[in-house]
Design a protein around this motif. Sequence first.
Motif, PDB file in Angstrom:
ATOM      1  N   HIS B 356       0.819  -1.213   0.000  1.00  0.00           N
ATOM      2  CA  HIS B 356       0.000   0.000   0.000  1.00  0.00           C
ATOM      3  C   HIS B 356       0.850   1.259   0.000  1.00  0.00           C
ATOM      4  O   HIS B 356       0.406   2.322  -0.427  1.00  0.00           O
ATOM      5  CB  HIS B 356      -0.930   0.001   1.218  1.00  0.00           C
ATOM      6  N   PHE B 371     -11.028  -9.657  -2.448  1.00  0.00           N
ATOM      7  CA  PHE B 371     -12.348  -9.621  -1.822  1.00  0.00           C
ATOM      8  C   PHE B 371     -13.416 -10.142  -2.791  1.00  0.00           C
ATOM      9  O   PHE B 371     -14.413 -10.743  -2.379  1.00  0.00           O
ATOM     10  CB  PHE B 371     -12.696  -8.219  -1.347  1.00  0.00           C
ATOM     11  N   ILE B 412     -11.997 -17.271   3.311  1.00  0.00           N
ATOM     12  CA  ILE B 412     -11.704 -15.893   3.712  1.00  0.00           C
ATOM     13  C   ILE B 412     -10.265 -15.763   4.177  1.00  0.00           C
ATOM     14  O   ILE B 412      -9.589 -14.791   3.870  1.00  0.00           O
ATOM     15  CB  ILE B 412     -12.590 -15.474   4.902  1.00  0.00           C
ATOM     16  N   TYR B 413      -9.808 -16.778   4.909  1.00  0.00           N
ATOM     17  CA  TYR B 413      -8.525 -16.638   5.584  1.00  0.00           C
ATOM     18  C   TYR B 413      -7.394 -16.359   4.594  1.00  0.00           C
ATOM     19  O   TYR B 413      -6.611 -15.439   4.770  1.00  0.00           O
ATOM     20  CB  TYR B 413      -8.226 -17.887   6.405  1.00  0.00           C
ATOM     21  N   LEU B 416      -7.873 -13.070   2.522  1.00  0.00           N
ATOM     22  CA  LEU B 416      -7.598 -11.930   3.386  1.00  0.00           C
ATOM     23  C   LEU B 416      -6.097 -11.801   3.616  1.00  0.00           C
ATOM     24  O   LEU B 416      -5.582 -10.698   3.782  1.00  0.00           O
ATOM     25  CB  LEU B 416      -8.335 -12.092   4.713  1.00  0.00           C
ATOM     26  N   VAL B 419      -4.572  -9.389   1.292  1.00  0.00           N
ATOM     27  CA  VAL B 419      -4.841  -8.000   1.658  1.00  0.00           C
ATOM     28  C   VAL B 419      -4.059  -7.604   2.908  1.00  0.00           C
ATOM     29  O   VAL B 419      -3.525  -6.504   3.008  1.00  0.00           O
ATOM     30  CB  VAL B 419      -6.350  -7.817   1.910  1.00  0.00           C
ATOM     31  N   ARG B 420      -3.998  -8.569   3.842  1.00  0.00           N
ATOM     32  CA  ARG B 420      -3.319  -8.294   5.099  1.00  0.00           C
ATOM     33  C   ARG B 420      -1.855  -7.946   4.845  1.00  0.00           C
ATOM     34  O   ARG B 420      -1.314  -7.001   5.407  1.00  0.00           O
ATOM     35  CB  ARG B 420      -3.395  -9.549   5.955  1.00  0.00           C
ATOM     36  N   TYR B 423      -1.580  -4.480   3.175  1.00  0.00           N
ATOM     37  CA  TYR B 423      -2.014  -3.277   3.889  1.00  0.00           C
ATOM     38  C   TYR B 423      -1.459  -3.120   5.286  1.00  0.00           C
ATOM     39  O   TYR B 423      -1.291  -2.004   5.766  1.00  0.00           O
ATOM     40  CB  TYR B 423      -3.551  -3.215   3.951  1.00  0.00           C
ATOM     41  N   THR B 424      -1.237  -4.251   5.995  1.00  0.00           N
ATOM     42  CA  THR B 424      -0.911  -4.055   7.409  1.00  0.00           C
ATOM     43  C   THR B 424       0.532  -4.369   7.751  1.00  0.00           C
ATOM     44  O   THR B 424       0.955  -4.124   8.853  1.00  0.00           O
ATOM     45  CB  THR B 424      -1.813  -4.918   8.305  1.00  0.00           C
ATOM     46  N   LYS B 425       1.289  -4.912   6.809  1.00  0.00           N
ATOM     47  CA  LYS B 425       2.677  -5.209   7.145  1.00  0.00           C
ATOM     48  C   LYS B 425       3.595  -4.156   6.536  1.00  0.00           C
ATOM     49  O   LYS B 425       3.253  -3.526   5.547  1.00  0.00           O
ATOM     50  CB  LYS B 425       3.064  -6.592   6.604  1.00  0.00           C
TER      51      LYS B 425
END
Lengths: 511, 474
Positions: B356, B371, B412-413, B416, B419-420, B423-425
């Motif tokens: 991101h 998604f 989902i796992y 996701l 995306v994880r 976006y979050t790392k």
Amino acid sequence: MQEVAYPILTSLVFFPLVAAFGLFFFRGDSAVRIYTLIVSVIELLLSIPLFMGFKLGSAEFQFMERMDWVKQWGIEYYLGTDGISFLMVVLTIVVLPLCVLCSWSYIKTRVKEFHFCLLFMTAACVGVFTSLDLVLFYVFWEAMLIPMYLLIAVWGGPEKKYASLKFFLYTLAGSALLLVAIVAFRIAGGTFAIPELMEKTFSFGFQFWAFLALALAFAIKVPMFPFHTWLPAAHVQAPTAGSVILASVLLKMGTYGFLRFNLPLTPAASVYFAPMMIAISVASIIYGGAVALGQNDIKKVIAYSSVSHMGFVTLGIFLFNLHGLEGALFQMLNHGIVTGGLFMMIGAIYERSHSRDIYDNLGLGKYMPAYMGFWGLFALSSFGFPGTNSFVGEILVFIGAFEQNPWIGACLVPGAMIAAAYMLRISLKLAWGRPSTWKGWKDLNLREWTYLAIPAVFVFYIGLAPALTFKVMDASLIKLQNDVHTKSQAVSIDDERPLDMAWNSIKNIVK
Amino acid sequence: MTFNPNLILPEIYQFLVIAMLFIQSIGSPKMRTKVGPLLPIAAALGVVVAVVSVGAQGLVFWDSYRVDHLSQFFKAAIAIGFFITVLNATRQPTLDKEKTTDYFLFLALSAWGLMLLSSAVELITMYLALELSSYSLYTLIAVRAKSKDAAEAGIKYILFGAVATALALYGFSYILAGMHTTYLVELVKGDWSFAASPMAVIGMSLFLIGMFYKLALFPFHFWCPDVYEGTSNETAAFVATLPKLGAIVILIRLATMFKPGYDITTMLAVLGALSMTFGNLAALVQTDVKRILGYSSVAHAGYIMIGLVSGTPEGLAAASFYALAYVAMNLTCFWVVSRVSVDGRNLKLKDLDGLHKRAPALAFALAVGAFALVGLPPMAGFMGKLFLFSAGWNHGYNWLIIIAGLNTAISIYYYLGLVRHAYTKDADDESPLPDTSSFSLVGAGLLSVLVLALGLMPSSVFDLALGAGGSLLP
């Protein structure tokens, strides 16, 4: 349906969404914050026609907007609101500016994306509460997960990744069967339109399974014991605004789902499962309270207290008498206001002490009287002190419970006592404990005054003059209660023993 | 027979493109390396041609080749997919310059085979078209043969493919023996219950294996993750999407024979259930992005079965729509993968860390694609799943839909996870910068818009799909 010059509900849903894309034209964090605040105030202004036009005492859906979306499957863009959803819409819209204000200095990184998520979130939440088409409902219901996931995962505390993942997996797993239930309703009822499905009567076998599929999704969202484990993690790790939205709006979607879908669409199964739901609700009340009593992290206390408070709501819903339903809806509103307020207060103190542990925040009473004043107010309301809003809701649920069965009522008494115990314990320490790390924190500033005063006003207004709120919800709830009563009688379950019936249903599915 | 060339305009056009590439590929070495912007433009024109001829209808080549709503819908989808994959492959870091024209020649040839496949209504024609598209792919996968993995993937694909087609051909002989015809129109009239014509049903099961292989349906999926992993990102983008369209169109045509309740239909349903469960469970533990997408495609092959076994026009239309949605969302993911892997290596999940920050638009497109694959609204995958579920419910396979619902929850796992990581790392400093040229961003943007548009406004596309599915069933 009343004549309105423009589609009010559509504007409420899509204005924040469209405005969110406007964020990309702004440079600088302050500009982004001011812009979002203005947007949230405009959203409030846009809701004025809703107040002006809402017909009190009518159980019908109002402000309806309806057009085809996917014609081949009969999926419609169908919005409307009644006494039940009206209050939730208002709650969502009021919470937005508070969220912007309480994250003003709290959020320092990726400010633009944060506010984008807030606005996206609001749009999806208003959409959930106003959708009258099952598919549209599901779209908003799921769409809201993405911004909430990001709110926790990006701006959350140290264990944000674990918490956000747990939140996402739990809630999405719950709603996987919701989608199957929606499809089943379409096939059995011939339409996705909720008001039309409400008119229909489904066989008990169908209701049995549909109820379970719906209830699982909603019970996770509420969250009811034992599906609650995502909540403390999510609450503790989320940024303040995330916790506020989570507590004030998101949890309400679960109970709203029970009121909007389970009761009217599967009335016989709701009556059939009511003892189980009541038992789980009582367990949630006692369990949530007991765990809250043992926490030292203030946010965890409030998070577990949510499990307990939402237990009152689900209990009220499944009592099926008017007092219970009124109490449930009242508590949905009250919990949104009070817990939202408490989370904002925790955010405010966290900005000063950088800790949420009670023992790092002792003795605020002497140095921050205004802060403690607000805290005291919300804390009193939280355990249902007379004169505050929660008292009205809680007492209604109590009355409803005793009307139904004195034993259920008796079970609630320890729940209420535990609530007082944990709230007083933590308030006592915050106000009069001996501070060990006092760094001369300043009392509330104007911004904090603003975002705390608004829920405080509601605490008193609803607590002292609940009449207007009653007027908004009563007609819809009376209709709901009558519907459940008559429609559950129309379907006979006596001739089939439940286990045989479950077995037959499995056989039918497998066949 | 009156032959009307207007009926097969997309095929003719595609053939002309192939001819041009062929001429170029036998030219001087200098000429061979230049594909330039001309091919994408030609492919874009191909989309226009395919879309223009969507309404065409008729029978050609002694009734073995049927131009109808179904075939034209899929031809348009193939043309769009071809355009995107060509665009994607123009910047391929691991491809030898000298092989560029050959590469695109085989890509175009394979797409052409798939176009033919969507119109084939006679078993031998189907078989030929299937082989045409497969052989080109066998070559394509091995083009990166300098790497050991690519060679292994190529061999695996060829061997598996050879066995699958051999079985299909064998089955075909049984069908001919049991039903005495190779024309679908005639075959539909037969009784496809096992009791009535055991030989034909066994033959059809074997024939279907060829299609299952293309579709990577359990248990014919073994090649899929390895091949994706072994080929270049750009080739994988093609292999993962377009051949599926070809297999689905054939399955849709064959599905008209399988009434719910027939043994062979139940077999399809069971394979679907196994495929989605196995694919999703296997994907949970993968760390290579292409392997994740590979197992996800095994799962998606299972979802599509819901539409095929329902035995209604809506079901077939839902399968068609889902196929298109699948291509769009998968290509979105592959576009991002190809752009992030600037040096052509295989991406691990951790290579996506902090995307991101490095390329927000690519990260957003990846989120949209992932998604959508989960089936989260408002993306295309959600509408596709909703259509499949609605079409399948109450046609005897409710259990399949419940399994699909539960599978969505499992999947989902790992989606996701994509995306994880994005976006979050936070990224390592060494990770190479992704391609953030306007070419890359515009492509990602357009694909995301396509995925969102299919989810938000599926009506008109579904109308086409319904025309396609409805044209087969009364």
